[in-house]
Design a protein around this motif. Structure first.
Motif, PDB file in Angstrom:
ATOM      1  N   ASP A  29      -1.081   7.772 -12.533  1.00  0.00           N
ATOM      2  CA  ASP A  29      -2.526   7.599 -12.366  1.00  0.00           C
ATOM      3  C   ASP A  29      -2.926   7.563 -10.893  1.00  0.00           C
ATOM      4  OD1 ASP A  29      -2.924   7.547 -15.120  1.00  0.00           O
ATOM      5  OD2 ASP A  29      -3.045   5.347 -15.226  1.00  0.00           O
ATOM      6  N   GLU A  30      -2.187   6.808 -10.072  1.00  0.00           N
ATOM      7  CA  GLU A  30      -2.559   6.713  -8.664  1.00  0.00           C
ATOM      8  C   GLU A  30      -2.386   8.054  -7.948  1.00  0.00           C
ATOM      9  OE1 GLU A  30      -1.724   4.247  -4.563  1.00  0.00           O
ATOM     10  OE2 GLU A  30      -1.372   3.241  -6.472  1.00  0.00           O
ATOM     11  N   ALA A  90      -5.153  10.417  -9.020  1.00  0.00           N
ATOM     12  CA  ALA A  90      -6.447  10.026  -8.444  1.00  0.00           C
ATOM     13  C   ALA A  90      -6.637  10.582  -7.022  1.00  0.00           C
ATOM     14  CB  ALA A  90      -6.581   8.511  -8.434  1.00  0.00           C
ATOM     15  N   GLN A  91      -5.555  11.056  -6.406  1.00  0.00           N
ATOM     16  CA  GLN A  91      -5.649  11.629  -5.056  1.00  0.00           C
ATOM     17  C   GLN A  91      -6.126  13.076  -5.064  1.00  0.00           C
ATOM     18  OE1 GLN A  91      -5.221   9.870  -2.179  1.00  0.00           O
ATOM     19  NE2 GLN A  91      -5.158   8.168  -3.612  1.00  0.00           N
ATOM     20  N   ASP A 145       1.179   3.980 -14.204  1.00  0.00           N
ATOM     21  CA  ASP A 145       0.449   3.609 -12.986  1.00  0.00           C
ATOM     22  C   ASP A 145       0.785   4.535 -11.816  1.00  0.00           C
ATOM     23  OD1 ASP A 145      -0.812   1.531 -14.306  1.00  0.00           O
ATOM     24  OD2 ASP A 145       0.464  -0.046 -13.463  1.00  0.00           O
ATOM     25  N   LEU A 166       5.115   4.614  -3.220  1.00  0.00           N
ATOM     26  CA  LEU A 166       4.315   4.523  -4.438  1.00  0.00           C
ATOM     27  C   LEU A 166       5.144   3.940  -5.580  1.00  0.00           C
ATOM     28  CD1 LEU A 166       1.703   5.132  -6.034  1.00  0.00           C
ATOM     29  CD2 LEU A 166       2.601   7.456  -6.385  1.00  0.00           C
ATOM     30  N   LYS A 214       5.703   0.245  -4.901  1.00  0.00           N
ATOM     31  CA  LYS A 214       4.484  -0.538  -5.100  1.00  0.00           C
ATOM     32  C   LYS A 214       4.399  -1.045  -6.532  1.00  0.00           C
ATOM     33  CE  LYS A 214      -0.549  -0.001  -5.130  1.00  0.00           C
ATOM     34  NZ  LYS A 214      -1.662   0.912  -4.792  1.00  0.00           N
ATOM     35  N   TYR A 215       4.722  -0.190  -7.490  1.00  0.00           N
ATOM     36  CA  TYR A 215       4.612  -0.596  -8.888  1.00  0.00           C
ATOM     37  C   TYR A 215       5.887  -1.227  -9.433  1.00  0.00           C
ATOM     38  CZ  TYR A 215       0.069   1.480  -8.799  1.00  0.00           C
ATOM     39  OH  TYR A 215      -1.235   1.751  -8.474  1.00  0.00           O
ATOM     40  N   ASP A 239       0.864  -1.166   0.000  1.00  0.00           N
ATOM     41  CA  ASP A 239       0.000   0.000   0.000  1.00  0.00           C
ATOM     42  C   ASP A 239       0.909   1.227   0.000  1.00  0.00           C
ATOM     43  OD1 ASP A 239      -1.859   1.990   0.377  1.00  0.00           O
ATOM     44  OD2 ASP A 239      -2.454   1.333   2.370  1.00  0.00           O
ATOM     45  N   SER A 240       0.701   2.131  -0.933  1.00  0.00           N
ATOM     46  CA  SER A 240       1.543   3.319  -1.015  1.00  0.00           C
ATOM     47  C   SER A 240       1.201   4.345   0.058  1.00  0.00           C
ATOM     48  CB  SER A 240       1.428   3.950  -2.400  1.00  0.00           C
ATOM     49  OG  SER A 240       0.079   4.198  -2.702  1.00  0.00           O
TER      50      SER A 240
END
Length: 184
Positions: free
Chosen positions: A122-123, A126-127, A119, A102, A105-106, A47-48
């Motif tokens: 995008d993450e 999205a915040q 990715d 983050l 994570k990827y 989890d980032s």
């Protein structure tokens, strides 16, 4: 990940390669590889923690040269390099360690660099930030040690929100590239 199954598969691979898995140098190899895979593929379960933010605002936040190590999904060989992230906060900022997490994570997955870059952007976007720019530069052992056997590096970029317009990212790219910026 089922570590016992991985150990069994690695043992079978050693046999298929024409080696003796009971030989002194290979005896613990299935265990070591299972432990290594658990570590380098930890991104599937991580989890980032981007939900942890601080009330603060800034015109731009840039984190440069986040080191990463990943595995090419085509040949299961490493690629590694650095990621730089720029974002425009929307009243809240992320701790630097959250951006490093983050990236991890990827990166800690079977992956291709282009998707990893996208990715991450995008993450973060999205915040609710106003804009995101992610630049990654990497060396790929799948290209260096096999196939074309070339030392080229690859750069990939992803732009979201404010940074989708080229004129909005030039100063930040200059900061990342250590060039003279009109922001400074």
């Amino acid at each position: 990940m089922n570590k016992d199954r991985v150990k069994k598969l690695v043992r079978e691979l050693i046999i298929e390669l024409g080696e003796d898995p009971t030989r002194e140098g290979l005896r613990g190899t299935p265990d070591r590889i299972a432990d290594m895979y658990e570590e380098i593929f930890a991104g599937y379960d991580s989890d980032s923690e981007l939900s942890v933010q601080f009330s603060e605002d800034s015109d731009a936040v840039v984190v440069k040269d986040i080191k990463f190590y990943s595995m090419c999904e085509h040949h299961m060989l490493p690629f590694f390099g650095k990621v730089s992230i720029a974002y425009l906060p929307s009243g809240r900022v992320f701790g630097v360690s959250k951006l490093v997490r983050l990236v991890e994570k990827y990166a800690k997955r079977l992956q291709i660099q282009e998707r990893m870059t996208k990715d991450i952007a995008d993450e973060l976007h999205a915040q609710g930030v106003k804009g995101v720019m992610v630049l990654s530069e990497a060396e790929h052992l799948c290209m260096k040690m096999r196939g074309v056997k070339n030392d080229a590096t690859m750069t990939s970029a992803a732009y979201r929100g404010f940074y989708e317009r080229k004129e909005n990212r030039e100063d930040v790219v200059a900061i990342i590239r250590n060039a003279k910026s009109s922001l400074l």
